[in-house]
Design an enzyme around this catalytic site. Structure first.
Site, PDB file in Angstrom:
ATOM      1  CG  ASP A  14      -1.992   0.934   0.956  1.00 13.78           C
ATOM      2  OD1 ASP A  14      -2.152   1.692   0.329  1.00 13.78           O
ATOM      3  OD2 ASP A  14      -2.695   1.237   2.117  1.00 13.78           O
ATOM      4  CD  GLU A 109      -5.443  -1.671  -1.480  1.00  8.62           C
ATOM      5  OE1 GLU A 109      -5.845  -2.780  -0.734  1.00  8.62           O
ATOM      6  OE2 GLU A 109      -6.158  -0.841  -1.750  1.00  8.62           O
TER       7      GLU A 109
END
Length: 356
Positions: A14, A109
């Site tokens: 992330d 992500e």
């Protein structure tokens, strides 16, 4: 740790405050200051991303920018540089692709299957270094035996976190955390669990199955498993066709002018059509999203026998929906157009008929 102890090794990466840090690449003078990426407060803008300095003042993503500037008086606001964001995203995904199958979830992500490596923890360290070296952008990573736990782990020690949950320790890792961290548990489910005096993953994992079945039916057993970190989902490199494509517009001031509303509807239909054509797809359902000035929000849709991808047809269907559900004189805050039931075309459309 040898991979013999890892039945599966899944990384979740992330990017930290991605839009903010992409902006800082071009504007290093903004590093270290409260910064929000998004629209202006006088145009009903919202926060797309906030620096960690701004987050300390209570600024959060999806917050109205007018609220953000009240919370943080010295907040700097900058627009998102979408071209640069997409470019940086492609760089990151290309790096990940060298290490295993990649399932991209958004521009910032992704999951990576590291199961083929003897030492997946070493590979995670390599990935973090490669991303920071090649893009100058920070990221947080989580490594676990399931997607569910890997995602929770990547959020565990932000920014620039590196959290490993070895096989067999999933339940202990999740135990003290709130149930909301579990994939599939949203605000309503969490509220129902709280009404049962279940607030943590450990409480959910140990809860009586009969009690849960009374509230959640056949989803009860799955909830208990997920609270222990059990998640059999695999990394899927090709996530398949988009389920829907949409555009929406929030007006800077509430609008009741039918000509202006039709014009905006037509623009959005054109953009949706471009997205379909670019991907060589057609859609069978058109949806119009309405939001009145008092925030009343709803959507209405119509389905077609033949898939469509052209702007004129999408607009014609959207306009018909809008005319049916918009009372003349009703002030609108937001208007949206979307398509769904998407597939690769079998034949070109020759016209359209509404399905019952």
């Amino acid at each position: 740790m040898s991979n013999k102890t890892w039945p599966r090794a899944i990384l979740h990466l992330d990017m930290d405050a991605f839009y903010v840090n992409v902006h800082i690449l071009e504007h290093p003078e903004d590093a270290g200051r409260p910064l929000a990426i998004g629209g202006q407060p006088d145009q009903r803008g919202v926060v797309a991303s906030a620096s960690y300095e701004a987050r300390k003042m209570g600024v959060r993503s999806a917050m109205p920018m007018s609220t953000a500037v009240r919370l943080c008086r010295n907040l700097k606001i900058a627009p998102a540089n979408w071209e640069r964001i997409r470019e940086c995203s492609k760089q990151v995904m290309a790096i990940l692709d060298d290490f295993g199958d990649v399932e991209q979830m958004s521009v910032d992500e992704a999951y990576v299957d590291l199961s083929e490596w003897d030492n997946p923890e070493d590979k995670v360290a390599e990935i973090r270094t490669a991303v920071k070296t090649k893009t100058a952008l920070p990221c947080s990573v989580g490594l676990a035996s399931s997607k569910l736990v890997a995602k929770v782990a990547s959020d565990h020690d932000k920014p620039e976190g590196f959290t490993v949950v070895p096989p067999g320790e999933e339940a202990a890792f999740l135990a003290p955390l709130p149930t909301r961290v579990i994939w599939g548990i949203g605000p309503r489910t969490a509220e129902k669990l709280a009404n049962l005096n279940i607030h943590t993953c450990e409480q959910l994992a140990l809860a009586d199955l009969g009690l849960l079945q009374g509230a959640f039916g056949n989803q009860a057993a799955s909830l208990k498993q997920r609270a222990r970190g059990v998640d059999g989902r695999s990394v899927e490199p090709d996530r398949g066709l988009a389920k829907s494509i949409s555009q929406e517009w929030t007006f800077s001031q509430d609008v009741d002018d039918p000509d202006r509303l039709r014009s905006q509807l037509q623009k959005m239909a054109g953009k949706v059509a471009q997205s379909l054509q670019k991907r060589q797809l057609v859609a069978h359902t058109v949806t119009v999203k309405f939001r009145w000035a008092d925030f009343t929000t709803f959507a209405r849709q119509r389905s077609l026998e033949v898939g469509i991808d052209d702007a004129d047809t999408i607009y014609a269907v959207a306009e018909a929906i809008w005319e049916e559900h918009w009372p003349p004189g009703q002030k609108m805050r937001l208007l949206g157009v979307g398509v769904s039931k998407i597939e690769a075309p079998q034949v070109r459309q020759l016209g359209f008929n509404f399905l019952d």
